[in-house]
Scaffold this motif. Sequence first.
Motif, mmCIF file in Angstrom:
data_model
loop_
_atom_site.group_PDB
_atom_site.id
_atom_site.type_symbol
_atom_site.label_atom_id
_atom_site.label_comp_id
_atom_site.label_asym_id
_atom_site.label_seq_id
_atom_site.Cartn_x
_atom_site.Cartn_y
_atom_site.Cartn_z
ATOM 1 N N TRP A 198 0.849 -1.180 0.000
ATOM 2 C CA TRP A 198 0.000 0.000 0.000
ATOM 3 C C TRP A 198 0.892 1.240 0.000
ATOM 4 C CZ3 TRP A 198 -5.088 -0.181 -0.739
ATOM 5 C CH2 TRP A 198 -5.788 -1.330 -0.387
ATOM 6 N N GLU A 199 0.610 2.190 -0.877
ATOM 7 C CA GLU A 199 1.318 3.472 -0.864
ATOM 8 C C GLU A 199 0.467 4.457 -0.076
ATOM 9 O OE1 GLU A 199 2.341 6.985 -4.003
ATOM 10 O OE2 GLU A 199 2.727 4.915 -4.656
ATOM 11 N N VAL A 200 1.063 5.060 0.958
ATOM 12 C CA VAL A 200 0.318 5.910 1.884
ATOM 13 C C VAL A 200 0.925 7.312 1.909
ATOM 14 C CG1 VAL A 200 -0.502 6.184 4.254
ATOM 15 C CG2 VAL A 200 -0.162 3.886 3.313
ATOM 16 N N LEU A 201 0.074 8.314 1.774
ATOM 17 C CA LEU A 201 0.459 9.709 1.982
ATOM 18 C C LEU A 201 -0.313 10.205 3.188
ATOM 19 C CD1 LEU A 201 1.791 12.415 1.103
ATOM 20 C CD2 LEU A 201 -0.231 12.815 -0.328
ATOM 21 N N PHE A 202 0.380 10.669 4.228
ATOM 22 C CA PHE A 202 -0.298 11.073 5.460
ATOM 23 C C PHE A 202 0.179 12.452 5.922
ATOM 24 C CE2 PHE A 202 3.390 8.516 6.449
ATOM 25 C CZ PHE A 202 4.043 9.208 7.457
ATOM 26 N N GLY A 203 -0.641 13.092 6.760
ATOM 27 C CA GLY A 203 -0.431 14.478 7.140
ATOM 28 C C GLY A 203 0.473 14.718 8.327
ATOM 29 N N LEU A 204 1.640 14.136 8.336
ATOM 30 C CA LEU A 204 2.692 14.448 9.308
ATOM 31 C C LEU A 204 3.989 14.619 8.541
ATOM 32 C CD1 LEU A 204 1.992 11.962 12.264
ATOM 33 C CD2 LEU A 204 1.594 14.435 12.244
ATOM 34 N N ARG A 207 7.851 19.336 9.902
ATOM 35 C CA ARG A 207 7.403 20.379 10.829
ATOM 36 C C ARG A 207 6.789 19.791 12.089
ATOM 37 N NH1 ARG A 207 3.846 25.020 8.372
ATOM 38 N NH2 ARG A 207 3.919 25.492 10.608
ATOM 39 N N HIS A 208 6.369 18.534 12.019
ATOM 40 C CA HIS A 208 5.756 17.867 13.172
ATOM 41 C C HIS A 208 6.721 16.878 13.831
ATOM 42 C CE1 HIS A 208 2.668 18.660 9.956
ATOM 43 N NE2 HIS A 208 2.314 19.506 10.911
ATOM 44 N N GLY A 209 7.990 16.972 13.468
ATOM 45 C CA GLY A 209 9.015 16.154 14.110
ATOM 46 C C GLY A 209 9.280 14.811 13.480
ATOM 47 N N VAL A 210 8.682 14.532 12.303
ATOM 48 C CA VAL A 210 8.886 13.248 11.646
ATOM 49 C C VAL A 210 10.187 13.285 10.842
ATOM 50 C CG1 VAL A 210 7.940 11.612 9.975
ATOM 51 C CG2 VAL A 210 6.414 12.800 11.557
ATOM 52 N N ARG A 211 10.967 12.201 10.925
ATOM 53 C CA ARG A 211 12.221 12.098 10.197
ATOM 54 C C ARG A 211 12.182 10.864 9.292
ATOM 55 N NH1 ARG A 211 12.096 16.380 11.653
ATOM 56 N NH2 ARG A 211 13.475 17.561 13.048
ATOM 57 N N VAL A 234 9.905 12.286 3.433
ATOM 58 C CA VAL A 234 9.297 13.213 4.389
ATOM 59 C C VAL A 234 9.355 14.628 3.837
ATOM 60 C CG1 VAL A 234 9.398 14.166 6.722
ATOM 61 C CG2 VAL A 234 9.937 11.748 6.334
ATOM 62 N N GLY A 235 8.183 15.277 3.763
ATOM 63 C CA GLY A 235 8.103 16.672 3.373
ATOM 64 C C GLY A 235 7.784 17.528 4.579
ATOM 65 N N PRO A 236 7.661 18.834 4.387
ATOM 66 C CA PRO A 236 7.371 19.716 5.526
ATOM 67 C C PRO A 236 6.016 19.429 6.183
ATOM 68 C CG PRO A 236 8.184 20.975 3.657
ATOM 69 C CD PRO A 236 7.914 19.592 3.153
ATOM 70 N N GLU A 237 4.991 19.119 5.386
ATOM 71 C CA GLU A 237 3.641 18.951 5.919
ATOM 72 C C GLU A 237 3.102 17.527 5.788
ATOM 73 O OE1 GLU A 237 1.896 21.125 7.520
ATOM 74 O OE2 GLU A 237 3.109 22.932 7.204
ATOM 75 N N ALA A 238 3.728 16.707 4.961
ATOM 76 C CA ALA A 238 3.219 15.354 4.724
ATOM 77 C C ALA A 238 4.365 14.420 4.391
ATOM 78 C CB ALA A 238 2.191 15.361 3.599
ATOM 79 N N SER A 239 4.099 13.122 4.530
ATOM 80 C CA SER A 239 5.128 12.115 4.287
ATOM 81 C C SER A 239 4.535 10.938 3.521
ATOM 82 C CB SER A 239 5.718 11.624 5.614
ATOM 83 O OG SER A 239 6.244 12.696 6.362
ATOM 84 N N HIS A 240 5.435 10.188 2.874
ATOM 85 C CA HIS A 240 5.059 8.966 2.163
ATOM 86 C C HIS A 240 5.595 7.754 2.909
ATOM 87 C CE1 HIS A 240 4.575 11.897 -1.117
ATOM 88 N NE2 HIS A 240 3.800 10.998 -1.702
ATOM 89 N N ALA A 241 4.841 6.668 2.803
ATOM 90 C CA ALA A 241 5.282 5.403 3.392
ATOM 91 C C ALA A 241 4.627 4.271 2.622
ATOM 92 C CB ALA A 241 4.917 5.340 4.869
ATOM 93 N N GLU A 242 5.142 3.058 2.866
ATOM 94 C CA GLU A 242 4.546 1.866 2.277
ATOM 95 C C GLU A 242 4.178 0.890 3.383
ATOM 96 O OE1 GLU A 242 7.128 0.228 -0.662
ATOM 97 O OE2 GLU A 242 6.563 1.727 -2.184
#
Length: 271
Positions: A198-204, A207-211, A234-242
């Motif tokens: 699954w390719e996931v784009l989420f709102g962290l 800027r919210h401390g995610v690395r 990881v972007g400033p407002e959102a990140s990708h994961a699988e």
Amino acid sequence: MKTVFHKFAISLFVLILLVAVDAMRSGFEPDTLFRAAAGESVPVGGKLSVSPEDLAEIRDFDSAKAAEYLEAKLDTPDAQVQLLELQGRIWRGEVTVADEARSGEYSLQVMPRGGNPQEDATLYRLRLFPDGRALRRDLPSFCERDLGVRPFWLFVGFLPLGLGCLGLSFLFSSREDARRQALGLGSIYKLARRKHAWEVLFGLGSRHGVRPGERLLLLDSRRRVVGDLVAAKVGPEASHAEVGLETAIEPGFLVARADAPGVGPGTVQYR
């Protein structure tokens, strides 16, 4: 409140779509058909197949003297046609219906004076009704037939309201996302099934401390931990994961940092 406005906005846009479809139905009606009720005077007009200037040169043409250049014949004595204006092939007039006019559909013939009825006449239809209510029942538009309002005006009235509700829904959603993000919780913006995961784009984001490489928790719609994922891009407002395909994941799930308040193996205490 966000959910209420969102549902209301969607319902309003569905209504706007239905009004637009209703208006389109009216547009498919032939422009050679006129309707009038007993005792009424209604505007009529159309485009001639042959203009008076096609038959003879007219000097000092006056568009307001349509009756001098055209003749109209209506096959009922219960209505009279007054020719008011002529511009090129476009004519405008008025039909006045007697109070005791008989209902029915009648032929209206308009042509240049002195023309050949077989070759130069343009044919129209006039439907007469005993009253306005009977006339409305014959209209193709639901809005005009049952509400007495042209669909165009409903569209103009509902569209700004729908856009306003959509804007408020977006505002509430943005504020709710900001509150969640402050607690280390992010909504899933995009969920796409690929061949291997699954390719996931989420709102962290950063800027919210995610690395990149950070392991985050996956919460179901009841705010329970059901799995985890690793932030890849990881972007400033959102990140990708699988996430593995064996994971039961839905668009309404959340992604949470491990140190988010109330996060644990049970229910997350967040509303």
